[in-house]
Design an enzyme around this catalytic site. Structure first.
Site, PDB file in Angstrom:
ATOM      1  N   LYS A  91      -0.064   0.980   5.426  1.00  0.00           N
ATOM      2  CA  LYS A  91      -0.472   0.136   5.713  1.00  0.00           C
ATOM      3  C   LYS A  91       0.312  -0.546   6.325  1.00  0.00           C
ATOM      4  CE  LYS A  91       0.407  -3.448   2.498  1.00  0.00           C
ATOM      5  NZ  LYS A  91       0.025  -5.092   2.973  1.00  0.00           N
ATOM      6  N   ASN A  92       1.576  -0.288   6.048  1.00  0.00           N
ATOM      7  CA  ASN A  92       2.137  -1.255   6.283  1.00  0.00           C
ATOM      8  C   ASN A  92       3.004  -0.366   7.702  1.00  0.00           C
ATOM      9  OD1 ASN A  92       2.975  -2.886   4.515  1.00  0.00           O
ATOM     10  ND2 ASN A  92       4.414  -2.218   3.144  1.00  0.00           N
ATOM     11  N   ARG A 149      -6.118  -4.925  -0.813  1.00  0.00           N
ATOM     12  CA  ARG A 149      -4.999  -5.435   0.854  1.00  0.00           C
ATOM     13  C   ARG A 149      -4.647  -3.496   0.679  1.00  0.00           C
ATOM     14  NH1 ARG A 149      -1.406  -8.911  -0.468  1.00  0.00           N
ATOM     15  NH2 ARG A 149      -0.876  -7.939   1.819  1.00  0.00           N
ATOM     16  N   ARG A 180       8.809 -16.363   2.100  1.00  0.00           N
ATOM     17  CA  ARG A 180       8.691 -15.844   3.658  1.00  0.00           C
ATOM     18  C   ARG A 180       9.597 -16.496   4.741  1.00  0.00           C
ATOM     19  NH1 ARG A 180       5.513 -10.100   2.334  1.00  0.00           N
ATOM     20  NH2 ARG A 180       5.658  -9.263   1.588  1.00  0.00           N
ATOM     21  N   ASP A 201       9.308  -2.656  -2.720  1.00  0.00           N
ATOM     22  CA  ASP A 201       7.697  -2.474  -3.492  1.00  0.00           C
ATOM     23  C   ASP A 201       7.027  -1.759  -4.666  1.00  0.00           C
ATOM     24  OD1 ASP A 201       6.433  -4.040  -1.622  1.00  0.00           O
ATOM     25  OD2 ASP A 201       6.003  -2.893   0.142  1.00  0.00           O
ATOM     26  N   CYS A 225      -0.157 -12.263  -0.542  1.00  0.00           N
ATOM     27  CA  CYS A 225       0.694 -12.476  -2.037  1.00  0.00           C
ATOM     28  C   CYS A 225       1.511 -13.249  -2.076  1.00  0.00           C
ATOM     29  CB  CYS A 225       1.276 -11.216  -2.292  1.00  0.00           C
ATOM     30  SG  CYS A 225       0.550  -9.814  -2.076  1.00  0.00           S
TER      31      CYS A 225
END
Length: 417
Positions: free
Chosen positions: A18-19, A394, A117, A302, A112
């Site tokens: 995903k990242n 997600r 951030r 994570d 999230c």
């Protein structure tokens, strides 16, 4: 719905990261012609990124795990708030749209709720490259009156998002950009590798300083996205907490090397091969004296919730220190509800292992916290109900189906939530 207490055993083919997929999809905006991305995970965040690309004027098609993005003439440089709010990392479109069009309008991202951030670091870096910003009605208007140009930039923190935005902005800017204290995550290397396949001139990715020589144009390419190391850690954790055995396929040990020593400290035995990784869990896990989340190559934030679930049933006392996000212990209450013994003071969590967890009804608080609750349910006695699965969707592709494939008693059902 999870019926716990069954050791998991079998093989899992790891989906794409995903990242990596999200910034690479944004990067496709910078390329003339067609980009084909293989091993792209079918996740709600990926679908949201594709909707943003479509809104901007790209032709974006996803078939199975292959996404095709065709960029001809963009019809917009604005990403609406409704689309920005769908995913936390949507701010990466800032650098991509700026690099392509020289102007951009975005709102603040969603996703999230892990605490602040701030994007100040992104904005300050891009200012040095000639970008002007103004805020109007919650929208961020970005212009480049004199064109994008290279700059010498030093990030105060090795932010992944800021590093991605600098890369995306700099590849088509005039001159050289030198980015100091850049993020070193494997996904940054994957983004740089994709951009190089399209004609970008980038060196130093994976190290502390990245050098980008601007080019006139990029051309779409055929690229395969790296496997998802965090999903891999999650499924290794699922086998570990149940005392099982699992083989991950389509995975390389190197991107996981900052986590594997902690797994071995719990008593798990690991057997890496060129494209797969085997884990054999002990009957009971052992505590890990200290885990400190840090930017790569440190222990990834994570993976913190995943390990907390595992360590809640390990023999002994483990200490976890969260140094990346202020609000990343939101899963603790759910684990305590299931019988875990966890004490949190500021950034420190002390986990005293208990003999067993008990199934309970809990709600996912965020992506990785939700995964921790699933793992806790797999290792618990009795039934566990995990709600608010939108968080899980997600970042994990059909998690319940993957876990069923290695023997988990887990299924998804519709509720009125």
């Amino acid at each position: 719905m999870i019926e716990g207490g069954t050791p998991l055993e079998g093989e899992i083919f790891l989906h794409g990261a995903k990242n990596s997929a999200l910034p690479i999809l944004a990067a496709a905006l910078l390329c003339d012609g067609e980009t084909v991305l293989e091993n792209c995970p079918r996740l709600t965040d990926v679908f949201a990124a594709c909707r943003i690309l479509t809104h901007l004027g790209c032709r974006c098609v996803m078939r199975e795990h292959c996404v095709t993005v065709d960029v001809q003439t963009l019809k917009s440089h604005t990403v609406p708030e409704t689309l920005m709010q769908e995913m936390r990392s949507s701010i990466i479109f800032l650098g991509a749209v700026l690099g392509r069009t020289g102007s951009c309008r975005v709102s603040y991202p969603g996703g999230c709720e892990l605490g602040p951030r701030p994007i100040d670091m992104h904005l300050e870096a891009l200012r040095k490259m000639g970008v002007h910003f103004s805020v109007c009605g919650g929208q961020l208007d970005c212009t480049v009156p004199s064109g994008l140009h290279g700059a010498r930039i030093h990030l105060p923190f090795p932010s992944v998002g800021a590093t991605e935005n600098v890369l995306l902005t700099a590849v088509l800017a005039s001159g050289r950009t030198v980015l100091h204290n850049a993020a070193r995550e494997p996904e940054i290397v994957d983004l740089a590798s994709f951009l190089r396949s399209c004609g970008a001139r980038i060196s130093g990715d994976g190290e502390g300083t990245i050098i980008i020589e601007g080019v006139k144009k990029l051309t779409g390419s055929h690229y395969t996205i790296m496997p998802d190391r965090i999903a891999g850690i999650t499924y290794l954790g699922a086998a570990a907490i149940t005392g099982g055995t699992v083989c991950l396929r389509n995975v390389h040990a190197k991107p996981l090397e900052n986590v594997l020593p902690a797994l071995e400290q719990t008593g798990c035995r690991l057997y890496p091969e060129p494209d797969r990784l085997h884990l054999l869990a002990p009957r009971r896990l052992r505590a890990v004296s200290s885990i400190r989340t840090m930017p790569h190559p440190g222990f990834p934030t994570d993976a913190q919730a995943i390990f907390m679930a595992m360590l809640s049933v390990a023999d002994g006392v483990s200490v976890i220190e969260e140094n990346i996000f202020e609000n990343r212990y939101r899963h603790v209450d759910a684990l305590v509800k299931m019988g875990a013994k966890i004490h949190v003071s500021g950034r420190i969590a002390v986990v005293t292992g208990v003999r067993t967890l008990s199934g309970a009804a809990v709600a996912a608080t965020d992506l990785r916290g939700g995964a921790a609750m699933v793992l806790a349910g797999l290792g618990a006695q009795g039934k566990t109900e995990v709600r608010q699965l939108a968080h899980l969707d997600r970042g994990y592709e059909a998690m319940e189906t993957v876990l069923q494939g290695i023997g988990a008693h887990i299924y998804r059902t519709e509720t009125d939530e």
